[in-house]
Design a protein around this motif. Structure first.
Motif, mmCIF file in Angstrom:
data_model
loop_
_atom_site.group_PDB
_atom_site.id
_atom_site.type_symbol
_atom_site.label_atom_id
_atom_site.label_comp_id
_atom_site.label_asym_id
_atom_site.label_seq_id
_atom_site.Cartn_x
_atom_site.Cartn_y
_atom_site.Cartn_z
ATOM 1 N N GLY A 193 -7.251 -7.914 8.912
ATOM 2 C CA GLY A 193 -6.543 -6.858 9.644
ATOM 3 C C GLY A 193 -5.578 -6.045 8.814
ATOM 4 O O GLY A 193 -4.642 -5.443 9.347
ATOM 5 N N VAL A 194 -5.820 -6.010 7.492
ATOM 6 C CA VAL A 194 -4.965 -5.200 6.620
ATOM 7 C C VAL A 194 -5.692 -3.888 6.322
ATOM 8 O O VAL A 194 -6.769 -3.898 5.721
ATOM 9 N N PRO A 195 -5.159 -2.743 6.730
ATOM 10 C CA PRO A 195 -5.867 -1.476 6.534
ATOM 11 C C PRO A 195 -5.848 -1.017 5.073
ATOM 12 O O PRO A 195 -4.868 -1.222 4.360
ATOM 13 N N MET A 196 -6.943 -0.395 4.656
ATOM 14 C CA MET A 196 -6.990 0.215 3.328
ATOM 15 C C MET A 196 -6.453 1.636 3.451
ATOM 16 O O MET A 196 -6.995 2.449 4.200
ATOM 17 N N ILE A 197 -5.362 1.935 2.732
ATOM 18 C CA ILE A 197 -4.738 3.260 2.839
ATOM 19 C C ILE A 197 -5.206 4.214 1.748
ATOM 20 O O ILE A 197 -4.862 5.393 1.755
#
Length: 278
Positions: A112-116
């Motif tokens: 659940g860690v977004p790629m920015i």
């Protein structure tokens, strides 16, 4: 918020076991061991000690399962960098690590860690990503991160309010975290003369004190330490002098008896990708 900075309280990390790690001659340290066979049982025991140290410190540990097609994924740090908003996917120099792009990206999605953002044209590896404070990131440029990669990082991070400082280094040093590491908010361990004068001046200006190590300590992972927050740091048992100096500065030094994994060219900092910190 995911990762606030490089030294506040570490809460969750991503790691990968060294099941398939070999001393491939891809850096100056590993070249010394290229004709040897690394003992898998010893490496797994060392990695378990490393994971146990995190658990004992109250830090949650997530895993990427090992895979023989990405033997170096134990060095989890290298696939990118994580900030408050999410993570940046790097771009490896060596094709033997390309599968890590795919597998770490999938694992981060699961977590659940977004790629920015993603470095797509230049080169950028996470061992060069040093989160100096909440608004300042230093990026090493030795062998695995280049100017194009730095510029792509700036394009991703500067609009979010981060100051990004490039730190040119000798190619032999491999990554910034091999010759410089921030261990507490205003304390670092470094081979001072290996850092460019402009960066040294910035450190002084911003009140960061340096514990000096000699150049030969780079290949012995004398700087490759992992800040846990709360004046705690993971180090290696063999870093006797550095550990004494850290303790004298009020740091709680957690010593790891790791030697076999180090032959491939990475230490505790290289083996850790921070997921939650702050």
């Amino acid at each position: 918020m995911f990762v606030k900075d490089g030294t506040s309280k570490l809460k969750k990390v991503l790691v990968s076991k060294p099941q398939f790690l070999k001393p491939a001659p891809i850096n100056e340290i590993a070249k010394l061991w290229k004709d040897t066979t690394m003992d898998v049982d010893i490496m797994l025991r060392e990695h378990q000690e490393f994971v146990d140290a995190y658990h004992k410190a109250g830090i949650e540990v997530e895993f990427l399962e090992p895979d023989d097609k990405r033997p170096n994924s134990v060095f989890a740090r290298d696939f990118g960098g994580c900030v408050k908003e999410g993570y940046i996917m790097g771009r490896f120099k060596l094709d033997m690590r390309y599968k890590e792009h795919v597998d770490y990206k999938q694992r981060m999605e699961e977590l659940g860690v977004p790629m920015i953002g993603e470095v797509k044209e230049g080169l950028f590896e996470g061992g060069d990503f040093m989160f100096m404070n909440e608004h300042w990131i230093a990026v090493g440029m030795a062998d695995r991160t280049n100017e194009q990669g730095l510029n792509e990082l700036k394009a991703i991070l500067e609009p979010l309010g981060y100051e990004v400082t490039g730190v040119p280094l000798k190619r032999e040093y491999l990554h910034l975290d091999m010759c410089f590491n921030l261990v507490d908010e205003h304390l670092a361990v470094a081979y001072r003369n290996g850092l460019p004068e402009q960066f040294r001046k910035l450190l002084t200006k911003r009140g960061i004190e340096i514990i000096d190590v000699p150049e030969e300590a780079i290949s012995l992972h004398g700087c490759n330490l992992q800040a846990l927050g709360g004046h705690r740091v993971l180090s290696l048992k063999r870093n006797e002098k550095v550990n004494e100096q850290l303790a004298a500065k009020g740091m709680d030094v957690i010593e790891l008896n790791i030697t076999e994994i180090l032959k491939a060219g990475g230490g505790p900092h290289c083996m850790t990708f921070p997921l939650l910190r702050g």
